[in-house]
Scaffold this motif. Structure first.
Motif, PDB file in Angstrom:
ATOM      1  N   UNK A   1       0.649  -1.392  -0.156  1.00 52.98           N
ATOM      2  CA  UNK A   1       0.360  -0.034   0.226  1.00 52.98           C
ATOM      3  C   UNK A   1       1.056   1.385  -0.307  1.00 52.98           C
ATOM      4  N   UNK A   2       0.444   2.142  -0.655  1.00 50.34           N
ATOM      5  CA  UNK A   2       1.169   3.595  -0.720  1.00 50.34           C
ATOM      6  C   UNK A   2       0.888   4.467   0.505  1.00 50.34           C
ATOM      7  N   UNK A   3       1.561   4.942   1.089  1.00 55.11           N
ATOM      8  CA  UNK A   3       1.759   6.079   1.847  1.00 55.11           C
ATOM      9  C   UNK A   3       0.646   7.432   1.418  1.00 55.11           C
ATOM     10  N   UNK A   4      -0.460   8.206   2.030  1.00 52.96           N
ATOM     11  CA  UNK A   4      -1.136   9.023   1.303  1.00 52.96           C
ATOM     12  C   UNK A   4      -0.104  10.354   0.763  1.00 52.96           C
ATOM     13  N   UNK A   5       0.739  11.062   1.447  1.00 51.40           N
ATOM     14  CA  UNK A   5       1.666  11.627   1.278  1.00 51.40           C
ATOM     15  C   UNK A   5       3.226  12.084   2.466  1.00 51.40           C
ATOM     16  N   UNK A   6       3.927  12.677   1.479  1.00 50.09           N
ATOM     17  CA  UNK A   6       5.358  12.409   1.793  1.00 50.09           C
ATOM     18  C   UNK A   6       5.185  13.673   3.570  1.00 50.09           C
ATOM     19  N   UNK A   7       5.942  12.688   4.480  1.00 51.91           N
ATOM     20  CA  UNK A   7       6.599  12.938   5.452  1.00 51.91           C
ATOM     21  C   UNK A   7       8.035  13.145   5.608  1.00 51.91           C
ATOM     22  N   UNK A   8       8.633  14.336   5.894  1.00 55.03           N
ATOM     23  CA  UNK A   8       9.783  14.958   6.872  1.00 55.03           C
ATOM     24  C   UNK A   8       9.716  14.284   7.868  1.00 55.03           C
ATOM     25  N   UNK A   9      11.119  14.355   8.352  1.00 59.36           N
ATOM     26  CA  UNK A   9      10.838  14.252   9.727  1.00 59.36           C
ATOM     27  C   UNK A   9      10.089  15.490  10.369  1.00 59.36           C
TER      28      UNK A   9
END
Length: 123
Positions: free
Chosen positions: A72-80
């Motif tokens: 499954x894909x993550x829904x959005x980018x996530x920076x630290x």
């Protein structure tokens, strides 16, 4: 239900790590046979590198396979320091019983951030 400990991975100063803020439905989850469950995680990136949907996914890591799609894909980018959401559609087994499935984040060869849900299937 106790979540498995956070597992980190990465070379040198690059660290892949997460904090699972919530999962829904909570485990154990009771459902009728032949149901479908959407398992949603909200996850905080506590590592040192950004997660992008094109390079970071969540994949089946063990237990009962409850979907024909192994990732499954993550829904959005996530920076630290930021969060993202994962949605996994699970097809409940056709036989009553207690089943568990475990999934994990993957970036390249690095597996981290494991989550498990227990499904109690009733007639």
């Amino acid at each position: 239900y106790k979540r498995p400990p956070n597992i980190t991975s990465g070379p040198g100063t690059v660290l892949y790590a997460c904090n699972i803020i919530s999962t829904s439905p909570e485990s154990p989850h009771r459902v009728k046979v032949r149901s479908r469950v959407q398992w949603i995680w909200v996850v905080e990136n506590i590592g040192t590198t950004r997660w992008d949907p094109s390079t970071t996914d969540v994949h089946f890591a063990g237990g009962t396979r409850m979907t024909s799609n192994n990732q499954a894909d993550i829904q959005s980018p996530a920076k630290p320091g930021s969060t993202t959401t994962v949605k996994i559609n699970l097809d409940v087994p056709k036989e009553p019983g207690v089943y568990t499935t475990t999934w994990a984040f993957r970036k390249g060869i690095h597996n981290f951030c494991y989550a498990t849900i227990q499904i109690d299937v009733i007639e």
